[in-house]
Every structure is written in structure tokens, then in C-alpha cells.
Enzyme design. Structure first.
Site, short mmCIF file in Angstrom:
data_model
loop_
_atom_site.label_atom_id
_atom_site.label_comp_id
_atom_site.label_asym_id
_atom_site.label_seq_id
_atom_site.Cartn_x
_atom_site.Cartn_y
_atom_site.Cartn_z
N ASP A 145 51.47 40.87 40.43
CA ASP A 145 50.49 41.95 40.61
C ASP A 145 50.89 43.17 39.78
OD1 ASP A 145 48.44 43.63 41.90
OD2 ASP A 145 48.37 42.02 43.38
N HIS A 210 47.03 48.46 43.35
CA HIS A 210 46.54 47.11 43.69
C HIS A 210 47.64 46.24 44.29
CE1 HIS A 210 45.10 42.98 42.68
NE2 HIS A 210 43.88 43.48 42.76
N SER A 536 40.59 39.75 45.34
CA SER A 536 42.00 40.17 45.32
C SER A 536 42.52 40.47 46.72
CB SER A 536 42.16 41.46 44.51
OG SER A 536 42.16 41.19 43.14
#
Ligand SMILES: *[C@@H]1O[C@H](CO)[C@@H](O)[C@H](O)[C@H]1NC(C)=O
Ligand SMILES: *[C@@H]1O[C@H](CO)[C@@H](O)[C@H](O)[C@H]1NC(C)=O
Ligand SMILES: *[C@@H]1O[C@H](CO)[C@@H](O)[C@H](O)[C@H]1NC(C)=O
Ligand SMILES: *[C@@H]1O[C@H](CO)[C@@H](O)[C@H](O)[C@H]1NC(C)=O
Ligand SMILES: *[C@@H]1O[C@H](CO)[C@@H](O)[C@H](O)[C@H]1NC(C)=O
Length: 749
Positions: A145, A210, A536
Site C-alpha cells: 500500500d 490510504h 480498497s
């Protein structure tokens, strides 16, 4: 020998790609001198790491002309689970390498993109769920990530002992990152292209947010009183709060996530000893042997590691899925029963409900409101002003007012605020099911309400309005998020994808202090927790449940864990979600049942190899997956069922123009429950006939296997170019239900 060629693929069933997946960059000007990164796979040789790299260098020198040039161009040698290197090459050099005997295949390095409190309770994993803490503490989850935020409460290590003894990963000190603790036990970054990214930091630190978000959804600690400015207040937690986290940063703010970095990270994760890999990255759509996530996950699967990946955010277009290999768990995104709404009130007393996350309380009762189209800066900008694009509005007419805009692109709130406006009322043609976070007072209304509001603005002498702070409302759920990518599988007509759906809309989880809430110019809102939406966010829910299942069944294969997750899923309604299984796969994730599936559809490496042969891949095109084994596809290709897999779902594509399509699926189930008798229950729509043989399965002991066949006969649906019909096979015994979706679709192509 047939090696994989550039540009074209060996994939036989490339259906149709309606989605607009584009390469982020890496498009190089044509011409001799243009150089690019390539990944070169070599035949497996059992040599030490040092001599493997020496061999790579030797090969590369022979096309580069000198060892010096080879050293300059090689960026990485892969030595742990397969033999390969990444290097900067011209097309000519790449083709020369491809001709060499030692070389199996050469692929261009491409770039991929990134695609709660409440969500765990919603899907039935309450705070009080039964846990096997002794084993859960030894589970390590690996994420590829944007990095992680070590100072977040979600990753504090109070009460954690040292890493499990099997752990071989490492964690150093990097810029803005002072090393790991007993919760985050691995952290590395991968940036092999060497290009600086001024918006990011060469360190596992998360500048974007994220990776912090996905990590905390998967394995974050319990954090009390988590919220976004008081919204959705509650206890934030991951699926397996006692598990350990290893972060492999492969995604960069400006350049995205490249194949060679993903491969290096997956190789490391696999040899470091993670139990589960979670990847919320996808696209461009590639085939099963070129895509780095697919290749990396195959090698992980060989070591018993399950890889869970996002289906993509390119819905609702059909055929828009990524990460659709049979050895991956492909995750779609659903909405939960909470939505964020803001009330809009007009000067005439009428009120409307807008969607969006707006943390601002109004200071006045009402503000004057104008329509963007009426306050253009000049005549050229008139046609764009109604979208409130940057530099199209007259600041003098916006200052101190609310502005009504048509949704063109996100960020109108920033434009209006930047020139002194009070807030933005956005009208969207499309009904939205996902709330956007705003950096100034704003909300989104539908086209109907928009028309009423615009009429009011144009028919009133001093129009005024106010937008209130967002509040939560209950909505009926689960539903498939509109953005969630849909099947049919662009990689194979024989394999249903996505596999499963999990919450991915407005998930509250940890965030980085290094980014504002929106990342937009002028936004100075920061928060330890934030809402994000996407496949996601759905992916770490499923990866977390895979880890949860593994904490009860440490010896299960990746395929067995996947089967447990799929066959226990809650069926979704195809009345509400018209793309049916192409949108939600086996159904909604059901954590506590997944631990106790009764039967599993298991598979090993050879099952997948047979599938690839059946799909038209050649022995040489899969050599970089299987390593030293030499695969003769033609000797493997007889007596197969329709799909050559022992998959927990079935998919049949209708043959065009035939009065009936018939096929046979062979399946084997393994008993992982008590001795029992299972009865088959079939549900099939009109025009579809399904027969199972035998219809009862007897199990007298653990791990006993039983085989059966499923014969599907389907008549075509009249006069539609595309149809998807849903059927199912359910094996039932006392206390257990093992359900497989059976999908029959037609596509005039
Ligand atoms: C990162 O660390 C450097 C010094 O090591 C410091 O100057 C910089 O402000 C830090 N960046 C952030 C975003 O914290
Ligand atoms: C909970 O968080 C809010 C801010 O979101 C804060 O104002 C409040 O004091 C916190 N309450 C407790 C008990 O920590
Ligand atoms: C939403 O539903 C929950 C229970 O499901 C209930 O406690 C809550 O009051 C409801 N909220 C609203 C705004 O209706
Ligand atoms: C592969 O298998 C086929 C069928 O069994 C056989 O005819 C062929 O000779 C084999 N090829 C090689 C290279 O072994
Ligand atoms: C399975 O079928 C048999 C025979 O029809 C029946 O006696 C039995 O109760 C069924 N078992 C279950 C769990 O439904």
C-alpha cells in the site's frame, strides 16, 4: 518455442473491456533510444542468491555490451521465490533477451493505481466475537500500500509481546519513521524506478493515508471514541486486533504502484513469513501470467499464503474487474446501513436532503445564493462556470455567498472557498450512493431537487439558502456500490469473479496527519480517523476475515480459507442489484460463519496449472509460475470438467445460436466438520436445469473427500445481447450450509 510477445497476450478469452483503465504513465516515446523498465524471468536454477545475481548480470552484460552498462541498468534481482531481474532496457535489448534460452519471458513494467467502527458490527463480527487469541497474536498480515502511520493509536503495541518466532521480516529507521514496534513488525518501501517523488517521502511513512486506513481496518487495535469531527463516533477496530502488521510501501503519491515494486514486495512478504497478503491496488487489466499481482500471489499461494485483492472501482461498467486470477480472492464493495446526509434549506422554507460529509456548522441562519452559470468571470468562461471550475467564476459575485454548481469534477467546494464563497451546493445528474468529504460547507443534491433549487434561485429577488452539518441516516443495506467493478471476468469465461463482497462505502478507519482530509488546496482539516470508500476498503475486511479463519485453522490452504469465506457468504438480492453475481460474487462476507464452513473446496498448485492449460496458456508461458517443474499442457488436458478447477462457484457462458448449452462441472469437497450427511439443494431459474450426482454425501471422518458432478443445461434467454441468470447449489446438513453460486450468462459478441 512460444514465448510471450510484447503487446499481445496469450490470453484466449479476452471478452470485452468497457472500462477506461489507463496506464498511469510509463508511455515512452517511440524510437530506438526509448528505454523502459522490464521484468525478465529466467529458468529456475538452484543456486545461491549471490551467484543468481551474478548470472543475471552476465546475461544482461551480453546484450548491453559491457558489465558497466549492465550494472547501470539493472535495478533489482529477484531470488527468493523465482529467478528474475528488473532492468532498464530498450525494446531491442528486451527482444534480444527474450531470444535467449535461459530467459522464460520478458514483461514491460507497468503502473497500477490505488483503487468503521460500524462495518464490523454490521456484517456480524461483534466486539465480543469468539477468538483464538493465542494464535491470533502469531498471525502476521502483510499489506502492499502507500505506507503506514506508526504513531496512530490503531498501531500502538501496548500489551503485545515480541514478534512470533517464525517472523523473518525487518524494519529499519527511515525518514520520518523511527522504526517498528511489536504491532507493526515489518515496514519497507520499494521504489525501484529511482525517480524522485517530491510529494512523497522515501520511507514506509504514509503521506497519503490510504495504507494507514487499510491497515487499521485489517488489524488495527481497538480505539475508543474514534470519529471524524464527531461523525460516526464509536470504537474503531480491525478484524484481528491482536494480529501483527507488515507494511510494504509500493504506491507513491505521484507515480502510482509499479509492477517491479509489487513483485519485489510480494517476494519479500512471502519469504518474511506473512500469513495473509492484502492488496488494494489494481489495473491495468492484464492476463494471469503478466500481471505482477497475479504472479506474486501465485508464488505466495505455493507457500500457503492467501492473497486478497480489490476488484477495482470501475463499475458499474460490465467486464471492468481487475485482480481476477483464480488463486486471488477478488473483493467487491457494498454499502452499509449508514449514510451521511446534510439538510439544505432555502429562504422560502423548503428543505432538501443532500449526500456528502460536511463537518461545518453554519454561523448564520441563511446566506445569499447564486448559480455558478450566472456569475461567470467573463464570456469565455460562461459555459464552464456552471460547473464551478477553477478560474471561471467572478470572485466579486461569489464572495460571502453560497454557489449552486453542476457536478463536473470534485473540488468545486475548494474553488468556491478559494475566492471567498461561503459554500457550494452541487447538483449531480447521477444518483450518488457514496458520500464525498468536503473542505468547506457543501453537499450534493439529485437532479430533481437541483432543478427546484435552480428555479428558486432564478425566480426570487434575493434568493438565500443554508447547508447544515452532516448527520447519519439509516438506509437499507447491503447494496452493491455503484463504483464497484463488475464481471464478467475479462480473463476467463469459465471463472466467476468477483468472489465476495464486503463493506467498502464510507468506512471509518485511521488516517495520516500528513494529509488533509480532502488533499485539496486550502483544506486544513485533519483527523486521526477518516471515511474512505472503495473496493480498497472492502479488501482488508476480507483479508481480516481470512486472518481470523486462519487463527482457528492454521494449517488450511489458501484455497480452503477462500472456500470457507465464499460458501458461508450471505446471499444478496438480485432484485436490488441487477448485475447479480457479477456485482457481488458469492454474497456478503459473513465472518463468524466462515470459521465453521463444514465442507471446503480445496485446491493445490497443480489445479491452477491445469486451469491455465485449459485456458490456452502454454507450458512455456507459465514457466515463471511453476519454477523447476516442466509442464506439458497437452498431457494435462484430458477428462476435464467445463472449468478445470475445483472452485467454490460455477460459471457457464451460453453458446450463441445454440438451442441449449450443456456442461459438466466436477467438484470435490473436503469435510472439515463433524461426521455428517449432506443433501444437495438446487435453485435454478426458468430455462435452466441443474442435476447433481450424487445428491447426498456421507462423511464419517475429518478431511474425508467426496466428489460429485453438476450438470447444467440452459436454454437461451430471448432477444437480449447480455443476460445473467442466478442459480445455486447448496449442500446442507444439520447446522451447516455450503452454498455455491451457479451463474449462467450470455453475451452476443
Ligand atoms: C520529515 O522529516 C524531516 C527531517 O527528518 C523534517 O524536516 C520534515 O518536516 C518531516 N516531514 C514531515 C511531513 O513530517
Ligand atoms: C471524544 O472525541 C471528541 C472529539 O472527537 C472529544 O471532544 C471528546 O472529548 C472525546 N471524549 C472522550 C471521552 O474522550
Ligand atoms: C438507525 O438504526 C439504529 C438501529 O438499527 C437505531 O438505533 C437508530 O436510532 C436509527 N437512527 C435513525 C436516525 O433512524
Ligand atoms: C506432451 O504430451 C503429449 C500428450 O501426452 C505428448 O504427445 C507429447 O509428446 C508431450 N510433449 C513433450 C515435449 O513431452
Ligand atoms: C436429507 O435427506 C434425507 C432424505 O430425504 C432426509 O431424511 C434428511 O433429513 C435430510 N437431511 C437434512 C439435513 O436436510
Amino acid at each position: 518455442m512460444a514465448k510471450v510477445r510484447f503487446g499481445c497476450s496469450v490470453l484466449t478469452y479476452q471478452l470485452f473491456l468497457l472500462s477506461s483503465l489507463t496506464l498511469l504513465n510509463n508511455t515512452v516515446a517511440s524510437g530506438e533510444e526509448a528505454k523502459n523498465f522490464y521484468i525478465v524471468y529466467l529458468r529456475e536454477s538452484r543456486v545461491s542468491k549471490g551467484s543468481a545475481v551474478q548470472k543475471y548480470m552476465h546475461l544482461l552484460s551480453s546484450v548491453k555490451g559491457s558489465e558497466h552498462a549492465a550494472k547501470e541498468s539493472m535495478v533489482y534481482g529477484y531470488t527468493k521465490s523465482f529467478n528474475a531481474f528488473a532492468a532498464k532496457l530498450s525494446k531491442d535489448e528486451a527482444e534480444k533477451l527474450m531470444e535467449m534460452d535461459e530467459v522464460i519471458s520478458v514483461f514491460l513494467n507497468r503502473y497500477h493505481k490505488l483503487h468503521t467502527t460500524k462495518s464490523w458490527d454490521f456484517i456480524g463480527l461483534p466486539l465480543t466475537a469468539r477468538r483464538n487469541l493465542k494464535l491470533e497474536r502469531n498471525i502476521v498480515v502483510g499489506l502492499l500500500d502507500t505506507g503506514i502511520t506508526p504513531q496512530s493509536k490503531s498501531f500502538k503495541d501496548d500489551g503485545f509481546g515480541p514478534p512470533p518466532s517464525k517472523w523473518k521480516g525487518t524494519c529499519g529507521h527511515f525518514a520520518n519513521f523511527s522504526g517498528c514496534n511489536n504491532k507493526i513488525i515489518g515496514a519497507k518501501y520499494f521504489k525501484l524506478d529511482g525517480n524522485p517523488d517530491p510529494a512523497d517521502i522515501l520511507s514506509p511513512i504514509d503521506v497519503d493515508g490510504h495504507g494507514t486506513h487499510t491497515s487499521s481496518t485489517l488489524a488495527g487495535n481497538l480505539v475508543l471514541n474514534a470519529s471524524l469531527y464527531g461523525l460516526a463516533k464509536g470504537t474503531a477496530r480491525g478484524a484481528v486486533p491482536s494480529a501483527r502488521i507488515a507494511m510494504y510501501k509500493v504506491c507513491w503519491v505521484s507515480s502510482g504502484c509499479s509492477d517491479m515494486d509489487i513483485l519485489a514486495a510480494m517476494e519479500d512478504a512471502t519469504s518474511d513469513g506473512v500469513d495473509v497478503i492484502s492488496i488494494s491496488i489494481g489495473g491495468p487489466i492484464q492476463n494471469y501470467v503478466t500481471d505482477s499481482i497475479s504472479v506474486g500471489a501465485f508464488h505466495a499461494m505455493k507457500k500457503g499464503i492467501i492473497t486478497v485483492a480489490s476488484a477495482g472501482n470501475d463499475g458499474p461498467s460490465l467486464g471492468s474487474l481487475s485482480n481476477h486470477s483464480p488463486w486471488l480472492v477478488t473483493v467487491a464493495a457494498s454499502g452499509i446501513d449508514r449514510q451521511f446526509r446534510s439538510t439544505v434549506k432555502l429562504g422560502n422554507g423548503k428543505s432538501f436532503s443532500g449526500i456528502g460529509i460536511n463537518t461545518f456548522e453554519p454561523k448564520e441562519k441563511l446566506y445569499p445564493i447564486v448559480s455558478g452559470g450566472d456569475v461567470a468571470k467573463n464570456s469565455e468562461s460562461k459555459e464552464f462556470a456552471r460547473f464551478c471550475f477553477e478560474n471561471t467564476l467572478d470572485p466579486g459575485k461569489v464572495k460571502g455567498r453560497l454557489v449552486y454548481c453542476t457536478l463536473g469534477q470534485w473540488g468545486a467546494d475548494s474553488v468556491v472557498k478559494g475566492i471567498g464563497g461561503i459554500g457550494t451546493l452541487v447538483e449531480s445528474e447521477q444518483d450518488l450512493d457514496t458520500a464525498q468529504i468536503f473542505m468547506a460547507p457543501a453537499t450534493v443534491v439529485n437532479a430533481n431537487d437541483g432543478e427546484t433549487i435552480e428555479n428558486y434561485i432564478h425566480s426570487t429577488r434575493s434568493p438565500s439558502a443554508v447547508i447544515y452539518r452532516s448527520h447519519e441516516v439509516n438506509v437499507s443495506a447491503p447494496f452493491v456500490a455503484s463504483f464497484s467493478s463488475r464481471g464478467p471476468n475479462p480473463g476467463s469465461r469459465h471463472l466467476l469473479k468477483p468472489d465476495i463482497i464486503a463493506p467498502g462505502v464510507e468506512i471509518l478507519a485511521a488516517y495520516t496527519p500528513m494529509n488533509s482530509l480532502t488533499g485539496l488546496k486550502g483544506d486544513n482539516q485533519h483527523s486521526d480517523f477518516i471515511f474512505m470508500s472503495g473496493t480498497s476498503m472492502a479488501t482488508p475486511h476480507v483479508a481480516g476475515v481470512a486472518a481470523y479463519v486462519k487463527s482457528f485453522h492454521p494449517t488450511w490452504t489458501a484455497a480452503a480459507i477462500k472456500s470457507a469465506i465464499m460458501t458461508t457468504a450471505k446471499p444478496m438480492s438480485r432484485r436490488v442489484n441487477k448485475d447479480a453475481e457479477f456485482a457481488y460474487g458469492a454474497g456478503q462476507l459473513n465472518p463468524t460463519r466462515a470459521v465453521n464452513p463444514g465442507l471446503v473446496y480445496d485446491m493445490d498448485e497443480m489445479s491452477y496449472v491445469q486451469f491455465l492449460c485449459h485456458e490456452g496458456y502454454t507450458g512455456s508461458s507459465i514457466a515463471h509460475l511453476v519454477g523447476t517443474k516442466s509442464i506439458n499442457c497437452s498431457s494435462l488436458l484430458h477428462g476435464f470438467s467445463y472449468d478445470a478447477l475445483n472452485y467454490p462457484s460455477m460459471q457457464l457462458k451460453m453458446e450463441n445460436g445454440k438451442p441449449q448449452t450443456t456442461c459438466v462441472f466436477w467438484r470435490t469437497v473436503t469435510n472439515v466438520g463433524p461426521p455428517s450427511v449432506y443433501n444437495a439443494t438446487i435453485k435454478a431459474p426458468e430455462g435452466v436445469e441443474i442435476a447433481v450426482k450424487p445428491t447426498r454425501l456421507f462423511f464419517t471422518r475429518l478431511l474425508q473427500k467426496r466428489s460429485f458432478k453438476v450438470v447444467v443445461k440452459a436454454k437461451p434467454v430471448e432477444s437480449t445481447s447480455f443476460s445473467v441468470r442466478s442459480a445455486s447449489l447448496e449442500w446442507k446438513s444439520t447446522g451447516y450450509s455450503v452454498r455455491s453460486p451457479v451463474v449462467i450468462y450470455s453475451l452476443q459478441d
